[in-house]
Write an enzyme that holds these catalytic residues in place. Structure first.
Site: not given
Lengths: 353, 353
Positions: A189, A315
């Site tokens: 990430h 997200d």
């Protein structure tokens, strides 16, 4: 951010599994606040971002802070409203990676216990990824074992660099050894660009999710590929968000110029790979569309990497947009490919049964 | 690099106009050599790259050095062999941008005279772009006038940052004012990432064309867009190579996160734009495929930006591959779109008649 007039997604012939969904452990944001206030972390982009977020002066930052800490109420309401069946939760970036070694190791353990408990309360709606402290690779490997075997976690979350260091350095490779042995993917990430590259982005307001995150994480993934990680760990699976941080689009150039550079002998650290960048991208990299609701980009990436390598992500809470779910439901795409995107690939990769 | 067994491109119903073709002025590489040897330029990626190139220890570097300086013999042979009808030449990166102001201004003038003479000897095969010294924006604007009006140049070449500074700074905007007034495009070509961001790339051997060039140039273009350059100069046309440095692929995220960041009020320097990033990308940005021979990426970009905004480039001599010309000739694409890509767009943008 979604408002109340957005229509709700209707029934579809697939479950929607969102795979890059942020969550904050108890005390995590307070620790960031202390770090920013103490001013000892030499990470200008982190300090600037969290100073702003924690002040909570905009609708966006208040929404994010409110949603990050919740797993029992608001998050489920938001998932229901957006038609998200299952969320794969991970400790929000930069997780424990901005702290010293001992604090990071302890914090990761506590966060994993807390996340496992939350998933345990709603195993029908959540799955979790193990947070680790790359500051101590041997402990990280142990925590991965504990997280997967004892806590039922489905993969590992790492937020790009740790104090400016990259996983291309072999000192971190115990983490890859453990991931391969446990057969779980690593989600790489974004993190804020480290000090050694932040300023040209930060001074223009482009250090964050708009651009800096993506290029720093793409660089990290490339450093892993070109350092030979995937020759050494050929079964390792790496997940990249944000449409693969654009690496699928760069693929031809990456391959051409990597091979040309290796042939030229310019860098001793760039050795020929047994399996080049395209082969690694198509066998060891999975991507999610987090933050990128572009049917053309999704179909391009499916063609580039394979339909089985592109997964859905929302997200949340950074990009909670019900309209985006509707747009993705409406993609002009073969039904089987769309089901692979929203559901089947995530079930396979995270072993959701 | 092409070898002699590659088949030659056959006749096609379009001219092939290559639009990002590098050329070195007399003495340019010697000046780079002196700069590297003196060790006074605080630009680690430039120093490392040119120290290597100028040593000429690999086939690739010898090929590049040999081809860069030639416009009368070898280059035309290579163009003939690859089926390139017209090459739009520009002073190879970083041009004059690594020198002090006075040296850079004088050097740009000399280079433009030399390039104009070369084009004058073969006006059927070449067109040229004006090199400028952003170190002196007022002189750069004057040289653009001279280059376009007196020397017949068709646009301007700028190699990304100048000593770590970006054209988003209004002190450079005389250059945009001149480009708009002269109605010529600016080709924003890559440069080595500046010191403030180079190290995470350089230490991994990823600072060059493989990745660092692209993200630094993409950042530069984004800095121009988000600083309001295209609100102030709405007719300005910016050309980006290497498939738009991936910005077409990032477009949804750039737009979403730029708007979210502006709304949040985090950065005083990020003001709302009259014309947002997608509108600018579709009206003020042209891209070439230099270095990226990916029919999927070309068609994706045509769909994203418009068929009239994607142009052909070879990136000679850095990527002289006849097989790539053949692959592009063979693209599955409507004939009119392919002609736009290879010929019509370049004729319109560079006024080649």
């Amino acid at each position: 951010m979604t408002d109340t007039t957005t229509p709700r997604p209707g029934p579809v012939p697939y479950k929607r599994i969102a795979t890059e969904e942020g969550w904050a452990a108890t005390g995590q944001l307070d620790r960031y606040r202390r770090l920013v206030e103490q001013g000892k972390l030499d990470d200008p982009a982190f300090n600037a971002m969290w100073r702003f977020y924690l002040a909570g002066t905009s609708d966006r930052t208040r929404h994010i802070e409110r949603c990050l800490g919740d797993t029992d109420d608001l998050r489920l309401q938001h998932m229901d409203a957006a038609g998200i069946d299952i969320a794969v939760l991970s400790l929000t970036s930069p997780g424990v990676q901005v702290f010293g070694r001992d604090e990071a190791v302890a914090m990761a353990r506590d966060a994993n216990d807390e996340l496992a408990a939350a998933v345990g309360r709603r195993p029908d709606r959540y799955a979790g990824l193990v947070a680790v402290a790359p500051q101590d690779p041997a402990e990280a490997a142990k925590e991965m074992q504990r997280g997967v075997r004892e806590l039922g976690m489905r993969g590992v979350i790492i937020n790009s660099h740790t104090h400016g260091e990259y996983l291309s350095d072999p000192k971190f490779w115990a983490i890859f050894e453990a991931a391969e042995a446990l057969d779980v993917p690593i989600y790489l990430h974004p993190n804020c660009p480290p000090k050694a590259m932040a300023m040209p982005f930060l001074e223009a307001g482009l250090d964050g999710a708009v651009f800096g995150f993506g290029v720093e994480t793409g660089l990290h993934a490339l450093r892993m590929m070109t350092s030979g990680v995937f020759d050494r760990f050929p079964k390792l699976q790496l997940i990249l968000g944000h449409m693969g941080e654009a690496l699928p689009f760069w693929l031809y150039r990456l391959d051409y110029m990597h091979r040309a550079t290796v042939r030229s002998g310019r860098y001793p650290q760039l050795k020929p790979l047994q399996r080049g960048i395209p082969e690694v991208m198509r066998n060891n990299v999975l991507i999610t569309n987090s933050g990128v609701v572009d049917p053309l980009g999704i179909k391009f990436s499916q063609a580039q990497l394979g339909v089985d390598r592109v997964l859905y992500a929302m997200d949340y809470p950074y990009q909670y947009e019900i309209g985006e779910v509707l747009a993705l439901d409406a993609m002009d795409m073969p039904a089987a490919d769309k089901k692979a995107f929203f559901e089947d690939n995530a079930r396979r990769v995270f072993r959701l049964g």
